[in-house]
Design a protein around this motif. Structure first.
Motif, PDB file in Angstrom:
ATOM      1  N   VAL A  52       0.828  -1.216   0.000  1.00 56.63           N
ATOM      2  CA  VAL A  52       0.000   0.000   0.000  1.00 56.63           C
ATOM      3  C   VAL A  52       0.857   1.258   0.000  1.00 56.63           C
ATOM      4  N   GLY A  53       1.865   1.305   0.861  1.00 58.12           N
ATOM      5  CA  GLY A  53       2.735   2.483   0.925  1.00 58.12           C
ATOM      6  C   GLY A  53       3.436   2.747  -0.393  1.00 58.12           C
ATOM      7  N   GLY A  54       3.937   1.687  -1.025  1.00 56.06           N
ATOM      8  CA  GLY A  54       4.631   1.842  -2.302  1.00 56.06           C
ATOM      9  C   GLY A  54       3.703   2.313  -3.408  1.00 56.06           C
ATOM     10  N   ILE A  55       2.460   1.816  -3.403  1.00 59.58           N
ATOM     11  CA  ILE A  55       1.482   2.253  -4.402  1.00 59.58           C
ATOM     12  C   ILE A  55       1.156   3.730  -4.219  1.00 59.58           C
ATOM     13  N   LEU A  56       0.933   4.137  -2.966  1.00 58.48           N
ATOM     14  CA  LEU A  56       0.639   5.538  -2.688  1.00 58.48           C
ATOM     15  C   LEU A  56       1.783   6.451  -3.141  1.00 58.48           C
ATOM     16  N   GLN A  57       3.006   6.051  -2.855  1.00 53.64           N
ATOM     17  CA  GLN A  57       4.169   6.850  -3.236  1.00 53.64           C
ATOM     18  C   GLN A  57       4.286   6.956  -4.752  1.00 53.64           C
ATOM     19  N   LEU A  58       3.930   5.866  -5.466  1.00 53.20           N
ATOM     20  CA  LEU A  58       4.024   5.851  -6.930  1.00 53.20           C
ATOM     21  C   LEU A  58       2.982   6.757  -7.570  1.00 53.20           C
ATOM     22  N   ILE A  59       1.735   6.697  -7.090  1.00 51.06           N
ATOM     23  CA  ILE A  59       0.652   7.408  -7.773  1.00 51.06           C
ATOM     24  C   ILE A  59       0.500   8.865  -7.325  1.00 51.06           C
ATOM     25  N   GLY A  98      -3.068  15.912 -11.761  1.00 47.04           N
ATOM     26  CA  GLY A  98      -4.376  15.710 -12.355  1.00 47.04           C
ATOM     27  C   GLY A  98      -4.475  14.552 -13.321  1.00 47.04           C
ATOM     28  N   THR A  99      -3.371  13.806 -13.528  1.00 45.52           N
ATOM     29  CA  THR A  99      -3.429  12.657 -14.432  1.00 45.52           C
ATOM     30  C   THR A  99      -4.330  11.566 -13.867  1.00 45.52           C
ATOM     31  N   LEU A 100      -4.247  11.352 -12.548  1.00 41.12           N
ATOM     32  CA  LEU A 100      -5.061  10.337 -11.877  1.00 41.12           C
ATOM     33  C   LEU A 100      -6.028  10.980 -10.896  1.00 41.12           C
ATOM     34  N   VAL A 101      -7.143  10.296 -10.683  1.00 44.94           N
ATOM     35  CA  VAL A 101      -8.085  10.706  -9.647  1.00 44.94           C
ATOM     36  C   VAL A 101      -7.485  10.341  -8.291  1.00 44.94           C
ATOM     37  N   LYS A 102      -7.609  11.248  -7.323  1.00 46.31           N
ATOM     38  CA  LYS A 102      -7.011  11.003  -6.008  1.00 46.31           C
ATOM     39  C   LYS A 102      -7.711   9.856  -5.295  1.00 46.31           C
ATOM     40  N   ARG A 103      -6.896   8.960  -4.716  1.00 45.69           N
ATOM     41  CA  ARG A 103      -7.397   7.835  -3.934  1.00 45.69           C
ATOM     42  C   ARG A 103      -6.805   7.894  -2.534  1.00 45.69           C
ATOM     43  N   SER A 104      -7.638   7.663  -1.534  1.00 44.60           N
ATOM     44  CA  SER A 104      -7.159   7.716  -0.151  1.00 44.60           C
ATOM     45  C   SER A 104      -6.448   6.429   0.210  1.00 44.60           C
ATOM     46  N   ARG A 105      -5.659   6.486   1.278  1.00 51.84           N
ATOM     47  CA  ARG A 105      -4.981   5.289   1.760  1.00 51.84           C
ATOM     48  C   ARG A 105      -6.003   4.231   2.154  1.00 51.84           C
ATOM     49  N   THR A 106      -7.109   4.665   2.761  1.00 50.42           N
ATOM     50  CA  THR A 106      -8.156   3.722   3.167  1.00 50.42           C
ATOM     51  C   THR A 106      -8.724   2.987   1.960  1.00 50.42           C
ATOM     52  N   GLU A 107      -8.943   3.723   0.872  1.00 50.73           N
ATOM     53  CA  GLU A 107      -9.493   3.117  -0.345  1.00 50.73           C
ATOM     54  C   GLU A 107      -8.522   2.101  -0.938  1.00 50.73           C
ATOM     55  N   ILE A 108      -7.245   2.451  -0.969  1.00 52.65           N
ATOM     56  CA  ILE A 108      -6.256   1.528  -1.545  1.00 52.65           C
ATOM     57  C   ILE A 108      -6.096   0.300  -0.649  1.00 52.65           C
ATOM     58  N   GLU A 109      -6.083   0.479   0.647  1.00 50.43           N
ATOM     59  CA  GLU A 109      -5.997  -0.669   1.555  1.00 50.43           C
ATOM     60  C   GLU A 109      -7.189  -1.599   1.368  1.00 50.43           C
ATOM     61  N   PHE A 154       7.415  -0.096  -9.035  1.00 48.70           N
ATOM     62  CA  PHE A 154       7.695   0.714 -10.221  1.00 48.70           C
ATOM     63  C   PHE A 154       6.474   0.877 -11.124  1.00 48.70           C
ATOM     64  N   ALA A 155       5.459   0.041 -10.962  1.00 55.82           N
ATOM     65  CA  ALA A 155       4.264   0.148 -11.794  1.00 55.82           C
ATOM     66  C   ALA A 155       3.102  -0.515 -11.070  1.00 55.82           C
ATOM     67  N   CYS A 156       1.890  -0.047 -11.372  1.00 55.33           N
ATOM     68  CA  CYS A 156       0.712  -0.652 -10.760  1.00 55.33           C
ATOM     69  C   CYS A 156      -0.520  -0.389 -11.612  1.00 55.33           C
ATOM     70  N   ALA A 157      -1.566  -1.146 -11.363  1.00 53.22           N
ATOM     71  CA  ALA A 157      -2.883  -0.923 -11.967  1.00 53.22           C
ATOM     72  C   ALA A 157      -3.888  -1.740 -11.178  1.00 53.22           C
ATOM     73  N   LEU A 200     -10.117  -0.789 -15.837  1.00 54.32           N
ATOM     74  CA  LEU A 200      -8.684  -0.696 -15.573  1.00 54.32           C
ATOM     75  C   LEU A 200      -8.434   0.688 -14.986  1.00 54.32           C
ATOM     76  N   ALA A 201      -7.993   0.733 -13.747  1.00 57.20           N
ATOM     77  CA  ALA A 201      -7.836   2.016 -13.057  1.00 57.20           C
ATOM     78  C   ALA A 201      -6.426   2.172 -12.499  1.00 57.20           C
ATOM     79  N   ALA A 202      -6.021   3.417 -12.352  1.00 56.42           N
ATOM     80  CA  ALA A 202      -4.745   3.771 -11.698  1.00 56.42           C
ATOM     81  C   ALA A 202      -3.536   3.114 -12.350  1.00 56.42           C
ATOM     82  N   LEU A 203      -3.557   2.931 -13.688  1.00 49.17           N
ATOM     83  CA  LEU A 203      -2.377   2.397 -14.369  1.00 49.17           C
ATOM     84  C   LEU A 203      -1.272   3.453 -14.315  1.00 49.17           C
ATOM     85  N   THR A 204      -0.191   3.119 -13.613  1.00 55.03           N
ATOM     86  CA  THR A 204       0.876   4.080 -13.349  1.00 55.03           C
ATOM     87  C   THR A 204       2.237   3.404 -13.499  1.00 55.03           C
ATOM     88  N   VAL A 205       3.163   4.110 -14.150  1.00 59.02           N
ATOM     89  CA  VAL A 205       4.538   3.631 -14.284  1.00 59.02           C
ATOM     90  C   VAL A 205       5.472   4.732 -13.790  1.00 59.02           C
TER      91      VAL A 205
END
Length: 449
Positions: free
Chosen positions: A312-319, A326-337, A353-356, A369-374
């Motif tokens: 979770v921490g690594g995903i938050l740091q990446l996105i 503004g590329t991605l819609v903001k997601r809270s830590r609670t939502e990602i957990e 290094f990447a997630c989706a 397909l959401a939050a595709l990030t590299v």
């Protein structure tokens, strides 16, 4: 030069650039079956390999000679003999193999020596080095059958091959080996190529073969309804081998697949099976997104996997940077957990290094397909494509027909990968109710059947 040509050539050339950068200084081992040479494909293969080498790739070429040896045997009224897919090499067969190997070496060196103007080889300088880079031992007697002069790889001269590659040469290897006492043995091209790739820890092992690749449904022949599976995770390929009958002929599905699996388990990141019947198949496989054959990949090396709560921490740091711009819609830590099990990540040395994420809508047989990030540090190296491929596989396993994405800035990236734009009214009702009309995100859909 016409303007429409510019519009097609420039985007295509730019799309190839990341692969050129990525593969520079990498090592490819290419196994070409003798049937490809017998079919007259050598000139084009040589041109393509020379082009790849000119872009900084180190190449070891291993040729087969099955049909050439059989032709020599036929001329001597001697029938070829096999057992469990391995040639039984008697004295006559050994002579024929030596003659065929010598002739093919001459033809291959001649093909790489061409430099006619107005051809792909114009200006090319390819130095071909071959030699006794491997030692062999006899197959011996198996199930009461004496294989005589048939052998298997005993040791690869890794240092000698690497010195030749570092000098800028293309290393050519025949399926021949010699014992420490000087005895000659006939080997299988597939085993030599696999052993060399493993010993060198090559970046790719590519088999140019009679078969187009591995079909999605291994029980049926390749067709429009049963296409080639362009990417097989190593564990899936291993399971597939357990379901297939023993491979004794090159046309058998498991014949090349077993060597790809062996190479990946030995440390080769990617192994490929591509058809020689398609002109430029090596270029299409290496420099085009979807390729043309089947690639077996050891995902453990890339740590492509489903996410866990520890990520979770690594995903938050990446996105986070992409949420801020503004590329991605903001997601809270609670939502990602809460949704972490829906995420796929690429991780190396503890860094994401990447997630989706994949949010399913079973009633509509689709998923978002959401939050595709590299990470910017590795963009252009194919990580986004690998995550997308895994997301597609997850959607297929869930029995869905399509995936969709909402984007404001990356529309063209998705269109290049098979997505098409649709009206927001296309969205499943549950997703449509959450659509932000002020953000005006574009909706793109890809069928995955």
């Amino acid at each position: 030069m016409s303007l429409p040509f510019n519009f097609t050539f420039v985007p295509w050339f730019r799309s190839v650039a990341p692969y050129i950068h990525k593969f520079r200084n990498q090592t490819f081992v290419v196994g070409v079956c003798g049937e490809a040479i017998a079919a007259g494909k050598l000139p084009n293969l040589a041109q393509d390999l020379a082009l790849i080498q000119s872009m900084g790739v180190k190449i070891v070429l291993v040729h087969g000679f099955r049909p050439q040896v059989n032709e020599q045997l036929k001329a001597k009224n001697h029938s070829p003999k096999y057992f469990k897919g391995i040639r039984i090499t008697d004295e006559v067969s050994l002579d024929c193999a030596q003659e065929a190997a010598g002739q093919l070496r001459y033809e291959i060196e001649a093909a790489f020596s061409q430099g006619l103007p107005n051809t792909p080889m114009a200006g090319a300088t390819v130095r071909v080095i071959s030699g006794n880079f491997l030692t062999a031992r006899p197959v011996g007697i198996v199930d009461g059958v004496d294989f005589q002069h048939s052998g298997v790889v005993r040791k690869i001269d890794t240092a000698g091959i690497m010195r030749s590659l570092d000098m800028g040469a293309l290393v050519l290897m025949s399926p021949f080996g010699f014992s420490p006492t000087g005895e000659a043995f006939n080997l299988a091209m597939e085993e030599v190529a696999t052993s060399v790739a493993t010993a060198l820890q090559a970046d790719k092992l590519i088999f140019v073969t009679e078969v187009p690749g591995i079909a999605t449904d291994i029980t049926l022949p390749v067709s429009e309804d049963n296409p080639i599976d362009t990417e097989l995770p190593l564990d899936s390929a291993e399971k597939m081998l357990l379901e297939l009958p023993e491979a004794n002929q090159p046309g058998d599905t498991a014949f090349y697949l077993q060597h790809c699996v062996k190479a990946c388990k030995g440390g080769v990141e990617r192994s490929h099976i591509i058809p020689y019947a398609v002109d430029g198949s090596i270029l299409l496989e290496v420099y085009v997104h979807d390729g043309i054959g089947t690639m077996v990949v050891d995902e453990k090396l890339e740590s492509l996997r489903e996410a866990s709560v520890d990520d979770v921490g690594g995903i938050l740091q990446l996105i986070e940077p992409f949420e801020k711009d503004g590329t991605l819609v903001k997601r809270s830590r609670t939502e990602i957990e809460r949704d972490v099990g829906l995420y796929t990540v690429i991780e190396h040395d503890g860094v994401i290094f990447a997630c989706a994420a994949l949010y399913t809508y079973p009633e509509a047989r689709t998923a978002e397909l959401a939050a595709l990030t590299v990470s910017p540090d590795v963009q252009g190296q194919g990580d986004g494509d690998r995550v997308l491929k895994r997301i597609e596989q997850r959607a297929k396993l869930a029995g869905l027909d399509s995936i969709f994405v909402l984007t404001t800035r990356t529309m063209h990236w998705f269109i290049k990968r098979g997505f098409v734009q649709v009206d927001p009214d296309w969205l499943p009702d549950a997703r449509k109710r959450k659509y932000n009309w002020d953000r005006k995100s574009q909706v793109l859909v890809k069928n995955i059947l």
